[in-house]
Design a protein around this motif. Structure first.
Motif, mmCIF file in Angstrom:
data_model
loop_
_atom_site.group_PDB
_atom_site.id
_atom_site.type_symbol
_atom_site.label_atom_id
_atom_site.label_comp_id
_atom_site.label_asym_id
_atom_site.label_seq_id
_atom_site.Cartn_x
_atom_site.Cartn_y
_atom_site.Cartn_z
ATOM 1 N N VAL A 185 0.850 -1.204 0.000
ATOM 2 C CA VAL A 185 0.000 0.000 0.000
ATOM 3 C C VAL A 185 0.886 1.255 0.000
ATOM 4 C CG1 VAL A 185 -1.687 1.325 1.338
ATOM 5 C CG2 VAL A 185 -2.003 -1.138 1.031
ATOM 6 N N GLU A 186 1.957 1.208 0.788
ATOM 7 C CA GLU A 186 2.898 2.345 0.820
ATOM 8 C C GLU A 186 3.539 2.572 -0.551
ATOM 9 O OE1 GLU A 186 5.508 1.457 4.106
ATOM 10 O OE2 GLU A 186 3.842 1.714 5.525
ATOM 11 N N ALA A 187 3.725 1.476 -1.308
ATOM 12 C CA ALA A 187 4.321 1.591 -2.649
ATOM 13 C C ALA A 187 3.299 2.082 -3.677
ATOM 14 C CB ALA A 187 4.896 0.249 -3.079
ATOM 15 N N GLY A 188 2.036 2.290 -3.220
ATOM 16 C CA GLY A 188 1.040 2.894 -4.107
ATOM 17 C C GLY A 188 0.005 1.950 -4.700
ATOM 18 N N TYR A 189 0.051 0.668 -4.323
ATOM 19 C CA TYR A 189 -0.934 -0.272 -4.882
ATOM 20 C C TYR A 189 -2.282 -0.105 -4.190
ATOM 21 C CZ TYR A 189 3.056 -2.571 -7.040
ATOM 22 O OH TYR A 189 4.164 -2.833 -7.788
ATOM 23 N N LYS A 190 -3.349 -0.090 -4.992
ATOM 24 C CA LYS A 190 -4.704 0.038 -4.445
ATOM 25 C C LYS A 190 -5.342 -1.337 -4.244
ATOM 26 C CE LYS A 190 -5.156 4.643 -5.049
ATOM 27 N NZ LYS A 190 -3.760 5.017 -5.138
ATOM 28 N N GLU A 191 -4.890 -2.315 -5.048
ATOM 29 C CA GLU A 191 -5.480 -3.656 -4.997
ATOM 30 C C GLU A 191 -4.404 -4.690 -4.716
ATOM 31 O OE1 GLU A 191 -7.292 -6.857 -8.173
ATOM 32 O OE2 GLU A 191 -8.194 -4.877 -8.204
ATOM 33 N N ILE A 192 -4.738 -5.626 -3.820
ATOM 34 C CA ILE A 192 -3.838 -6.742 -3.525
ATOM 35 C C ILE A 192 -4.554 -8.040 -3.887
ATOM 36 C CG2 ILE A 192 -2.853 -8.074 -1.621
ATOM 37 C CD1 ILE A 192 -1.982 -5.468 -0.337
ATOM 38 N N VAL A 193 -3.861 -8.907 -4.607
ATOM 39 C CA VAL A 193 -4.403 -10.224 -4.961
ATOM 40 C C VAL A 193 -3.751 -11.257 -4.050
ATOM 41 C CG1 VAL A 193 -4.784 -11.904 -6.800
ATOM 42 C CG2 VAL A 193 -4.587 -9.471 -7.381
ATOM 43 N N LEU A 194 -4.559 -11.871 -3.185
ATOM 44 C CA LEU A 194 -4.023 -12.913 -2.303
ATOM 45 C C LEU A 194 -3.790 -14.158 -3.134
ATOM 46 C CD1 LEU A 194 -6.371 -12.491 0.787
ATOM 47 C CD2 LEU A 194 -4.136 -11.433 0.368
ATOM 48 N N LYS A 226 -7.559 -0.567 -0.817
ATOM 49 C CA LYS A 226 -8.916 -0.367 -1.336
ATOM 50 C C LYS A 226 -9.587 -1.663 -1.779
ATOM 51 C CE LYS A 226 -8.543 4.115 -1.011
ATOM 52 N NZ LYS A 226 -7.961 4.312 0.283
ATOM 53 N N ARG A 227 -8.789 -2.586 -2.328
ATOM 54 C CA ARG A 227 -9.387 -3.822 -2.853
ATOM 55 C C ARG A 227 -8.563 -5.044 -2.439
ATOM 56 N NH1 ARG A 227 -10.331 -3.342 -9.326
ATOM 57 N NH2 ARG A 227 -11.901 -1.714 -9.430
ATOM 58 N N ILE A 228 -9.288 -6.077 -2.025
ATOM 59 C CA ILE A 228 -8.661 -7.374 -1.751
ATOM 60 C C ILE A 228 -9.298 -8.380 -2.713
ATOM 61 C CG2 ILE A 228 -8.322 -9.214 -0.051
ATOM 62 C CD1 ILE A 228 -8.900 -6.980 2.131
ATOM 63 N N ARG A 229 -8.462 -9.057 -3.493
ATOM 64 C CA ARG A 229 -8.984 -10.075 -4.416
ATOM 65 C C ARG A 229 -8.404 -11.427 -4.004
ATOM 66 N NH1 ARG A 229 -11.418 -9.160 -9.294
ATOM 67 N NH2 ARG A 229 -10.604 -7.030 -9.438
ATOM 68 N N ILE A 230 -9.238 -12.450 -3.991
ATOM 69 C CA ILE A 230 -8.781 -13.803 -3.639
ATOM 70 C C ILE A 230 -8.516 -14.530 -4.954
ATOM 71 C CG2 ILE A 230 -9.423 -15.963 -2.485
ATOM 72 C CD1 ILE A 230 -11.516 -14.160 -0.884
ATOM 73 N N SER A 231 -7.276 -14.997 -5.167
ATOM 74 C CA SER A 231 -6.954 -15.554 -6.497
ATOM 75 C C SER A 231 -7.752 -16.821 -6.785
ATOM 76 C CB SER A 231 -5.460 -15.816 -6.630
ATOM 77 O OG SER A 231 -5.071 -16.818 -5.723
ATOM 78 N N LYS A 250 -16.011 -4.258 2.905
ATOM 79 C CA LYS A 250 -16.058 -3.136 1.954
ATOM 80 C C LYS A 250 -14.900 -3.245 0.955
ATOM 81 C CE LYS A 250 -19.122 -0.257 4.174
ATOM 82 N NZ LYS A 250 -19.839 -1.331 4.865
ATOM 83 N N LYS A 251 -13.988 -4.198 1.213
ATOM 84 C CA LYS A 251 -12.763 -4.247 0.410
ATOM 85 C C LYS A 251 -12.621 -5.507 -0.441
ATOM 86 C CE LYS A 251 -10.169 -1.265 3.545
ATOM 87 N NZ LYS A 251 -8.984 -1.105 4.386
ATOM 88 N N VAL A 252 -13.149 -6.645 0.043
ATOM 89 C CA VAL A 252 -13.022 -7.870 -0.767
ATOM 90 C C VAL A 252 -13.918 -7.712 -1.992
ATOM 91 C CG1 VAL A 252 -13.224 -10.380 -0.849
ATOM 92 C CG2 VAL A 252 -12.540 -9.279 1.275
ATOM 93 N N VAL A 253 -13.362 -7.886 -3.179
ATOM 94 C CA VAL A 253 -14.115 -7.592 -4.408
ATOM 95 C C VAL A 253 -15.177 -8.668 -4.676
ATOM 96 C CG1 VAL A 253 -12.188 -6.347 -5.446
ATOM 97 C CG2 VAL A 253 -12.438 -8.788 -5.906
ATOM 98 N N PRO A 254 -16.258 -8.299 -5.399
ATOM 99 C CA PRO A 254 -17.319 -9.274 -5.683
ATOM 100 C C PRO A 254 -16.964 -10.190 -6.862
ATOM 101 C CG PRO A 254 -17.930 -7.135 -6.528
ATOM 102 C CD PRO A 254 -16.605 -6.949 -5.863
ATOM 103 N N HIS A 255 -15.822 -10.868 -6.725
ATOM 104 C CA HIS A 255 -15.401 -11.816 -7.754
ATOM 105 C C HIS A 255 -14.665 -12.960 -7.065
ATOM 106 C CE1 HIS A 255 -11.861 -13.133 -10.354
ATOM 107 N NE2 HIS A 255 -12.909 -13.781 -10.803
ATOM 108 N N LEU A 256 -15.128 -14.188 -7.296
ATOM 109 C CA LEU A 256 -14.426 -15.349 -6.746
ATOM 110 C C LEU A 256 -14.123 -16.341 -7.860
ATOM 111 C CD1 LEU A 256 -16.347 -16.180 -3.437
ATOM 112 C CD2 LEU A 256 -14.142 -15.021 -3.652
#
Length: 445
Positions: A185-194, A226-231, A250-256
């Motif tokens: 997040v500090e490096a500027g990423y808004k979305e993280i994909v687990l 802002k966004r958490i995506r589960i791979s 509010k952060k986990v995206v509506p995509h599985l």
């Protein structure tokens, strides 16, 4: 300054790990160059998921040896883990490290430079019970950051070599996951994909902690994410607790991405998948109730040994019933060393090909139908790159529910969250018009 070049084959985990290995080289004062350039060290991160993966890996290894016969060629990854002897036999390979002990890679390279003897640093993966830490504070080529949270798999499906190349399930310590999420997040990423080998199996080897708790902690403790995506998540891992977390999030995206592999119970049994279609359907129904706008994508293997017309039809029917928004379709590929490669009644290649085409057509129809339901809607997109060189301001990226959208914008928008109205649904691309860039105040509402 010594130079290093990387080539990565295979999955997202490999791409993540190449970045992790690069961080180690960077710390030691190396400069990174393109793979087709002259380099002092070549690192090839290999794949072994299919026999073709092995073959491609060997081709790339030979390419590196030709590029600079004086350079050090170091082979790592899954193929290196399962077949180190085979790789050591290729003249010109200097160092082999598998899917563990990557921290020793530079030490092995220096030893080789001193003694000029090939080094095989591969050890038995099945004895490993700890997650190997490899921090990736930023990525060289992505706007979505991957965060690897676990390693290995305990499932032993009959078509899969991965437990033998990656070992058994091991989870990363929660504090290390959160620490790296903060760095990203500090490096500027808004979305993280687990991401991981069996991502949502995270915590199965822990007593007091699980995947749902990790999602909660990422949500509440990482400011600016802002966004958490589960791979990927298996049907059995969509527990009631996970559904509660997703429902409240509010952060986990509506995509599985929920792997299916087959919609026929008899095929699932031969694959040694640990669920029935009925179980899968009930889990999906439960999560769709909690998240009505959820996009579900999946993997399907076509032409598994013994797959009859009826079993294939069962898969087709099941796919229509679930209503996936996109499928990844694979023809069954015999992987040497797996039970499925030795099974009777292997399906002919032309039959496999025909079935793959039918499923891809079905997937394309469903993807378009899903996209059409968002026509004239405003979605939030993170633009990743320009659509092509001729149109640098035509941007392309993914919405939270994984629609691929292209729209006219400016290069400054890349990596930001942008509101876009979908004007024309399509597949693989939807066309949209830019509405506005979301600022942090608007995002937290």
């Amino acid at each position: 300054m010594p130079t290093v070049a990387f080539h990565t084959l295979g999955c997202k985990v490999n791409h993540y790990e190449t970045e992790g290995i690069w961080q180690k080289f960077k710390t030691e004062g190396y400069e990174r160059v393109e793979f087709d350039h002259h380099a002092d060290v070549y690192v090839i991160n290999t794949c072994t998921v299919t026999n073709t993966g092995d073959k491609k890996s060997r081709q790339v290894i030979r390419r590196a040896i030709r590029s600079n016969p004086e350079g050090v060629v170091c082979v790592t990854g899954c193929y290196a883990q399962t077949s180190p002897g085979e790789i050591m036999e290729i003249p010109g390979v200097d160092v082999v490290v598998g899917t563990q002990d990557r921290g020793k890679m530079i030490q092995y390279i220096e030893e080789h430079q001193e003694h000029r003897q090939p080094i095989n640093g591969v050890s038995n993966i099945m004895k490993n019970r700890t997650f190997e830490e490899m921090d990736v504070p930023q990525f060289s080529d992505r706007t979505r950051a991957s965060l690897k949270i676990q390693e290995g798999c305990n499932n032993f499906c009959t078509f899969c070599i991965i437990p033998w190349s990656r070992g058994l399930l091991r989870s990363r310590q929660p504090e290390n996951v959160l620490k790296q999420a903060r760095q990203l997040v500090e490096a500027g990423y808004k979305e993280i994909v687990l991401t991981g080998i069996h991502t949502a199996g995270y915590g199965e080897d822990m007593k007091e902690y699980n995947f749902a708790q990790l999602l909660r902690d990422l949500e509440s403790k990482i400011d600016g994410l802002k966004r958490i995506r589960i791979s990927s998540i298996e049907a059995s891992q969509i527990t009631d607790e996970v559904i509660e977390v997703l429902d409240a999030s509010k952060k986990v995206v509506p995509h599985l991405h929920i792997p299916l592999q087959s919609g026929s119970d008899t095929v699932l049994e031969r694959m040694r998948r640990k669920y029935t279609t009925d179980f899968y359907k009930k889990r999906v129904a439960k999560i769709q109730k909690a998240l009505p706008h959820l996009a579900i994508t999946s993997d399907v293997i076509v032409g598994f040994p013994g797959e009859t017309e009826q079993e294939f039809q069962e898969t087709m029917d099941f796919i229509k019933e679930i209503g996936y928004s996109e499928l990844h379709v694979f023809p069954f590929s015999k992987r040497t060393g797996t039970p499925a490669a030795r099974m009777d009644n292997q399906v002919e290649d032309d039959v496999k090909h025909q079935r793959v085409q039918m499923l891809i057509e079905q997937s394309d129809q469903q993807a378009l139908a899903y996209a059409k339901s968002y026509e004239d809607e405003v979605v939030e997109v993170i633009p990743e790159e320009s659509f092509n060189e001729e149109e640098p301001n035509m941007l392309v990226g993914y919405s939270d529910n994984y629609l691929k959208v292209k729209f006219d914008g400016t290069k400054e928008m890349i990596g930001e969250i942008v509101r876009v109205k979908i004007t024309k649904a399509g597949y693989p691309y939807n066309e949209g018009t830019f509405v506005r860039v979301m600022d942090d105040a608007a995002l937290s509402v």
